[in-house]
Design a protein around this motif. Sequence first.
Motif, PDB file in Angstrom:
ATOM      1  N   LEU B  19       0.826  -1.213   0.000  1.00  0.00           N
ATOM      2  CA  LEU B  19       0.000   0.000   0.000  1.00  0.00           C
ATOM      3  C   LEU B  19       0.862   1.266   0.000  1.00  0.00           C
ATOM      4  O   LEU B  19       0.353   2.364  -0.183  1.00  0.00           O
ATOM      5  CB  LEU B  19      -0.941  -0.009   1.210  1.00  0.00           C
ATOM      6  N   LEU B 129      -4.545  -5.506  -3.885  1.00  0.00           N
ATOM      7  CA  LEU B 129      -4.801  -4.644  -2.730  1.00  0.00           C
ATOM      8  C   LEU B 129      -4.882  -3.182  -3.150  1.00  0.00           C
ATOM      9  O   LEU B 129      -5.608  -2.395  -2.577  1.00  0.00           O
ATOM     10  CB  LEU B 129      -3.679  -4.787  -1.694  1.00  0.00           C
ATOM     11  N   ILE B 135     -10.627  -5.008  -2.439  1.00  0.00           N
ATOM     12  CA  ILE B 135     -10.517  -4.288  -1.181  1.00  0.00           C
ATOM     13  C   ILE B 135     -10.754  -2.798  -1.405  1.00  0.00           C
ATOM     14  O   ILE B 135     -10.396  -2.258  -2.437  1.00  0.00           O
ATOM     15  CB  ILE B 135      -9.107  -4.502  -0.595  1.00  0.00           C
ATOM     16  N   ARG B 136     -11.399  -2.165  -0.437  1.00  0.00           N
ATOM     17  CA  ARG B 136     -11.444  -0.705  -0.506  1.00  0.00           C
ATOM     18  C   ARG B 136     -10.223  -0.156   0.234  1.00  0.00           C
ATOM     19  O   ARG B 136      -9.916  -0.558   1.351  1.00  0.00           O
ATOM     20  CB  ARG B 136     -12.725  -0.176   0.114  1.00  0.00           C
ATOM     21  N   TYR B 139      -9.521   3.542   3.823  1.00  0.00           N
ATOM     22  CA  TYR B 139      -9.038   3.721   5.190  1.00  0.00           C
ATOM     23  C   TYR B 139      -7.657   3.121   5.423  1.00  0.00           C
ATOM     24  O   TYR B 139      -7.096   3.259   6.486  1.00  0.00           O
ATOM     25  CB  TYR B 139     -10.001   3.080   6.176  1.00  0.00           C
ATOM     26  N   SER B 140      -7.151   2.442   4.426  1.00  0.00           N
ATOM     27  CA  SER B 140      -5.951   1.655   4.674  1.00  0.00           C
ATOM     28  C   SER B 140      -4.665   2.372   4.290  1.00  0.00           C
ATOM     29  O   SER B 140      -3.634   2.196   4.911  1.00  0.00           O
ATOM     30  CB  SER B 140      -6.030   0.331   3.926  1.00  0.00           C
TER      31      SER B 140
END
Lengths: 146, 146
Positions: B19, B129, B135-136, B139-140
């Motif tokens: 990420l 990812l 996946i959203r 927030y990550s």
Amino acid sequence: MFISKTSEHALRILTYMALNYETQLSARNLFEELQIPKRYLMRLLTDLSKSGFIKAARGRNGGYVFARSLDTIYFSEIIDSVEGLLTFEGCVLGSTVCPVDKPCAMHQIWEKPKQTFLETLKSTTLADLRNGKNIRLKYSIKQIHH
Amino acid sequence: MFISKTSEHALRILTYMALNYETQLSARNLFEELQIPKRYLMRLLTDLSKSGFIKAARGRNGGYVFARSLDTIYFSEIIDSVEGLLTFEGCVLGSTVCPVDKPCAMHQIWEKPKQTFLETLKSTTLADLRNGKNIRLKYSIKQIHH
DNA sequence: ATTAAATAATACCTGTAAGTATTAATTTAT
DNA sequence: ATAAATTAATACTTACAGGTATTATTTAAT
């Protein structure tokens, strides 16, 4: 990894006993069939007695039979009693709790296999092994000789 | 149980790095973010380097970046390198091999959740990812400051 | 009554995953 | 050149799941 060795033993014991429901089985019988280390097997049988899945007959000609009806014993309950289900229900692979408003990176990815796994455990009983709902018994049932 | 603690650590490390793909991250950065025991984290990073997922820059201002493109790194490969996938692929809950012509009592019951689990691992990459396929990210993702 | 065959309780041992400590090597800023 | 900040290598420690060992208790056949 999936589940602990002890859970695996417990499941093998109870599934075998379920397929021979009519017969009282001793630790010796189960040892010969399942090849779980003998003393460990004996301890697990005592544990499974205390948990109320089976009941013991002590003394000569003793052994174990189920203490409850097979159709009330879900696989989830067996695993829960041995190692707990919490680590399966949590997110990111077991231990971490994952807040709803800030899900971890793997949250979505994990959701489906986790649910499939848990739903199977929670919807399948030992009776299902016998009535063939999920399994063919043909090769699995075996007669016990005393 | 599902997967080992070490696999969980490895997945958390690599998903976080994925990420923040653009940024070189040091063990210190990752420790502050992930709270994995520091020295253990450092050893795992070395392991992941040796496995070829990431590459290390040593010395002052060193750190780690991916050694390969994210879309080539499947979750199955990560777990395989840490604890192996064999125990997931076998029957009756991991360790026992189950002959085709004489399946164990739980064979059918286990098949579906096992397949769902393995298929997810084998079809999902670290790139997924980022591109939001599974996946959203909202927030990550988190900015790293040096 | 005695003995044999079973389970129960309790304490102990062991192998391995997980974690820690120490020292060495590498790189860069000054 | 030196010192600071990093990774690498290696060895050690710890915790616990898994497995053993010993002794006690219970039951029934003889």
